[in-house]
Motif scaffolding. Structure first.
Motif, PDB file in Angstrom:
ATOM      1  N   UNK A  41      -3.030   6.268  -4.633  1.00 47.21           N
ATOM      2  CA  UNK A  41      -3.940   5.466  -5.453  1.00 47.21           C
ATOM      3  C   UNK A  41      -4.389   4.258  -4.648  1.00 47.21           C
ATOM      4  N   UNK A  42      -5.515   3.699  -5.039  1.00 47.23           N
ATOM      5  CA  UNK A  42      -6.014   2.503  -4.364  1.00 47.23           C
ATOM      6  C   UNK A  42      -5.016   1.354  -4.521  1.00 47.23           C
ATOM      7  N   UNK A  43      -4.429   1.216  -5.712  1.00 52.49           N
ATOM      8  CA  UNK A  43      -3.466   0.144  -5.956  1.00 52.49           C
ATOM      9  C   UNK A  43      -2.255   0.279  -5.030  1.00 52.49           C
ATOM     10  N   UNK A  44      -1.739   1.498  -4.885  1.00 52.20           N
ATOM     11  CA  UNK A  44      -0.570   1.712  -4.019  1.00 52.20           C
ATOM     12  C   UNK A  44      -0.886   1.341  -2.571  1.00 52.20           C
ATOM     13  N   UNK A  45      -2.065   1.721  -2.103  1.00 50.74           N
ATOM     14  CA  UNK A  45      -2.455   1.389  -0.725  1.00 50.74           C
ATOM     15  C   UNK A  45      -2.584  -0.121  -0.545  1.00 50.74           C
ATOM     16  N   UNK A  46      -3.207  -0.794  -1.519  1.00 47.92           N
ATOM     17  CA  UNK A  46      -3.338  -2.254  -1.442  1.00 47.92           C
ATOM     18  C   UNK A  46      -1.980  -2.935  -1.495  1.00 47.92           C
ATOM     19  N   UNK A  47      -1.112  -2.479  -2.383  1.00 45.83           N
ATOM     20  CA  UNK A  47       0.226  -3.072  -2.518  1.00 45.83           C
ATOM     21  C   UNK A  47       0.986  -2.957  -1.198  1.00 45.83           C
ATOM     22  N   UNK A  48       0.881  -1.799  -0.548  1.00 41.29           N
ATOM     23  CA  UNK A  48       1.559  -1.608   0.733  1.00 41.29           C
ATOM     24  C   UNK A  48       0.953  -2.507   1.811  1.00 41.29           C
ATOM     25  N   UNK A  49      -0.361  -2.610   1.852  1.00 46.03           N
ATOM     26  CA  UNK A  49      -1.021  -3.456   2.857  1.00 46.03           C
ATOM     27  C   UNK A  49      -0.674  -4.926   2.662  1.00 46.03           C
ATOM     28  N   UNK A  50      -0.462  -5.327   1.416  1.00 44.74           N
ATOM     29  CA  UNK A  50      -0.130  -6.727   1.128  1.00 44.74           C
ATOM     30  C   UNK A  50       1.376  -6.983   1.161  1.00 44.74           C
ATOM     31  N   UNK A  51       2.153  -5.953   1.417  1.00 46.24           N
ATOM     32  CA  UNK A  51       3.611  -6.065   1.445  1.00 46.24           C
ATOM     33  C   UNK A  51       4.151  -7.208   2.290  1.00 46.24           C
ATOM     34  N   UNK A  52       3.626  -7.439   3.500  1.00 47.25           N
ATOM     35  CA  UNK A  52       4.142  -8.536   4.313  1.00 47.25           C
ATOM     36  C   UNK A  52       3.920  -9.924   3.682  1.00 47.25           C
ATOM     37  N   UNK A  53       3.071  -9.998   2.680  1.00 48.26           N
ATOM     38  CA  UNK A  53       2.803 -11.278   2.007  1.00 48.26           C
ATOM     39  C   UNK A  53       3.634 -11.405   0.727  1.00 48.26           C
ATOM     40  N   UNK A  54       4.725 -10.691   0.653  1.00 48.97           N
ATOM     41  CA  UNK A  54       5.629 -10.538  -0.478  1.00 48.97           C
ATOM     42  C   UNK A  54       5.352 -11.420  -1.689  1.00 48.97           C
ATOM     43  N   UNK A  55       5.606 -12.685  -1.592  1.00 47.55           N
ATOM     44  CA  UNK A  55       5.531 -13.581  -2.745  1.00 47.55           C
ATOM     45  C   UNK A  55       4.096 -13.845  -3.208  1.00 47.55           C
ATOM     46  N   UNK A  56       3.098 -13.538  -2.409  1.00 47.13           N
ATOM     47  CA  UNK A  56       1.703 -13.795  -2.785  1.00 47.13           C
ATOM     48  C   UNK A  56       0.948 -12.525  -3.170  1.00 47.13           C
ATOM     49  N   UNK A  57       1.551 -11.350  -2.986  1.00 46.89           N
ATOM     50  CA  UNK A  57       0.859 -10.087  -3.232  1.00 46.89           C
ATOM     51  C   UNK A  57       0.343  -9.992  -4.664  1.00 46.89           C
TER      52      UNK A  57
END
Length: 72
Positions: A41-57
């Motif tokens: 899903x688009x959300x899953x891909x975005x969540x993974x891409x933003x993973x390194x920004x943990x607290x701000x994702x």
């Protein structure tokens, strides 16, 4: 490919999102360099891409353009 900017209180992240063969790939220009995410899903891909920004994702995803949500 769709390009947009996600914003938080502290910074903004430019994101690209594309669907290829029923999978999504997201690329985010994070402050420490680009990140990639893949998902069914688009959300899953975005969540993974933003993973390194943990607290701000979560805050960044909350700024996802509403008109794009309807297109995904």
């Amino acid at each position: 490919m769709q390009s947009f900017r996600l914003v938080s209180r502290h910074f903004a992240v430019d994101v690209r999102l594309n669907r290829i063969n029923r999978r999504w790939i997201a690329s985010a220009d994070a402050p420490d360099g680009p990140t990639l995410g893949l998902g069914t899903t688009a959300f899953a891909a975005l969540w993974m891409a933003l993973g390194p920004l943990e607290h701000m994702a979560g805050e960044l995803l909350a700024s996802f353009p509403e008109d794009l949500v309807l297109q995904l």
